[in-house]
Enzyme design. Structure first.
Site, mmCIF file in Angstrom:
data_model
loop_
_atom_site.group_PDB
_atom_site.id
_atom_site.type_symbol
_atom_site.label_atom_id
_atom_site.label_comp_id
_atom_site.label_asym_id
_atom_site.label_seq_id
_atom_site.Cartn_x
_atom_site.Cartn_y
_atom_site.Cartn_z
ATOM 1 N NE ARG B 12 -5.452 7.936 -2.634
ATOM 2 C CZ ARG B 12 -4.951 6.718 -2.470
ATOM 3 N NH1 ARG B 12 -5.679 5.737 -1.930
ATOM 4 N NH2 ARG B 12 -3.694 6.466 -2.812
ATOM 5 C CG HIS B 211 3.949 5.540 -0.598
ATOM 6 N ND1 HIS B 211 2.957 6.413 -0.972
ATOM 7 C CD2 HIS B 211 3.466 4.897 0.487
ATOM 8 C CE1 HIS B 211 1.923 6.306 -0.154
ATOM 9 N NE2 HIS B 211 2.204 5.379 0.745
ATOM 10 C CB CYS B 244 -0.251 0.504 10.225
ATOM 11 S SG CYS B 244 0.281 -1.090 9.585
ATOM 12 C CG ASN B 253 0.759 6.823 4.610
ATOM 13 O OD1 ASN B 253 1.396 6.249 3.721
ATOM 14 N ND2 ASN B 253 -0.564 6.930 4.596
#
Lengths: 308, 308
Positions: B12, B211, B244, B253
């Site tokens: 996602r 995160h 990014c 990520n």
């Protein structure tokens, strides 16, 4: 923890592992930029046979040019330019240009020693002894590299006990600092803590440097763990120069700009300006064809004042 | 610290930020591979308007296919597939395929909130209230994302006090977990420790997920620091999917394989097989044109038995 010593290895360990060859003049230019960025310990070259390491050809010219700039007051005399010497022959060559500091390089695994410096670990220490004798007679400071301390690309596991013995042997030789290399970038903070627990107990933290590779993304986590053990000396390479000979595209040396970014973000003084390092990476990108994987070099800095 | 929960966000959050569009069937295939690798919490889609996020088109098909596989016993019923819903309208759409868990997404900075979800922070919480009402009526678990907690690409600094208030507001809404996002990857362990000191004191560690983005190379160091505060939940993205959006070529990520490599290397159980993740990255590389920057994915694993 207030002050860190960074040993910039880009112009030697870095360039030595890049395909593109830099002229001695270009290497001097690079080193001057690194000095401007605030680095005070910069590996300037190697006195190895040009047949084996063509990238380091003309290291005598580099050192001569740097000393001249120091004599002229253009570079502070406090900046150190260690050069690598593989053996007594290399040191004799180096002596012609009067280095103040040299480095010797050994491995913690037989597989890496044989393939990288073409002798057994025992043989390498015999060479070091001869080098140290001459170095002492010429009042040179000597830095010792011990590579593959957390694992070897050929032998796999490297026993901690062996690493501890080799550190002891290096210190007994008379080196003022031993740099422990995670040459293939395998360590996680657990391995770092296991080894440093013993190292710091036996030898203290003061003369121990850590040399991490970011091959598996763990370099800064390993730096963070090392800080816990009182380690204050770290090797790094501007723009992550040096790559990783064992995996195309993978990161090699921890990038100096990533190291400085984290330390300064933690309010630990390095004396190095990360903005200048980012400019140096841009300069290098015109000269090195592969993508230079340093994180901060690619991403740039956040807006001023972002970090609390 | 013995057991970690990893929330895999690649299908996602990851794919949503990649140019290449994956068909619902390809996304199901990816998710099945992630299940096989041992992941138990996998973001499966988003119910947002396809005009804004075409990559998530057909999330209903994805969820239906996954539920079918769970009914057939091909995927364990214990595996969770949260889907993102931006508002009540999105949730109504999602309800048609009976999700068991949803996520809501807010920001800690006005600049990011406006540009990313097109409303003020206050407005976003009004939307969340409506979503929570429907979610409660349908007995759905709700996960909350709070992004830009360490800095904003538009506003720069984000005050800690505001972040703490927003966490409190999210928890009061009734989310079972708040995921704190370093959306632009600026934090160093100092910022992590400053924020978590307060967060854990006020809210405990149990319902807090971290995160991290590896934009500046600090993601795993920040994970290490978070472990010190008792955090056991981390978001990550297989192959570092997601990039990014603010810097071409820079890492986004934190890669799941990098996270798992470090944690397992530290003898902290994740239940995830890094070898399988490396295979998934190879599969993704045929479908995503940009270079996928996960470290372990590129370098591979060291020889078996290397790490002590």
């Amino acid at each position: 923890m207030s002050k860190i010593k960074i040993v910039e290895v880009g112009p030697r360990d870095g360039l030595q592992n890049e395909k593109e060859q830099f002229s001695p003049a270009a290497r001097v230019q690079l080193i001057e930029k690194l000095v401007k960025a605030g680095l005070k310990n910069i590996e300037a070259g190697a006195f190895v046979h040009p047949k084996w390491v063509p990238q380091m050809q003309g290291s005598d010219k580099v050192l001569r040019a740097l000393h001249k700039r120091q004599d002229e007051g253009k570079i502070s005399k406090s900046v150190r330019f260690p050069v690598l010497v593989p053996n007594a022959r290399g040191l004799e060559d180096a002596l012609k240009v009067k280095p103040k500091e040299i480095s010797i390089f050994g491995a913690s695994s037989e597989g890496f020693s044989k393939r990288n410096i073409n002798c057994t670990i025992a043989e390498s220490f015999q060479r070091f002894e001869k080098v140290m004798e001459i170095a002492k007679a010429n009042k040179l400071k000597v830095r010792g590299y011990l590579s593959t301390v957390f694992g070897c690309p050929y032998d796999g596991r490297v026993p901690e006990k062996r690493v501890l013995k080799l550190i002891e042997k290096m210190l007994k030789l008379g080196v003022y600092e031993v740099s422990l290399g995670d040459t293939i970038g395998v360590a996680t903070p657990r391995q770092v803590s296991r080894l440093l627990e013993e190292v710091v107990t036996q030898f203290g933290a003061e003369g121990i440097a850590m040399h991490f590779h970011d091959t598996r993304g763990t370099a800064l986590a390993n730096v963070l763990e090392s800080l816990e053990y009182g380690i204050t000396i770290f090797d790094s390479s501007v723009a992550s120069l040096g790559g990783c000979p064992y995996a195309t595209g993978a990161s090699g040396n921890l990038a100096t700009e990533d190291l400085v970014y984290m330390l300064e973000g933690m309010r630990i003084k390095t004396g190095v300006k990360v903005e200048e390092l980012i400019k140096i990476r841009a300069w290098l990108e015109k000269r090195i064809l592969r993508r230079l994987p340093s994180h901060v070099g690619q991403a740039g800095l956040p807006l001023p004042g972002t970090l609390n």
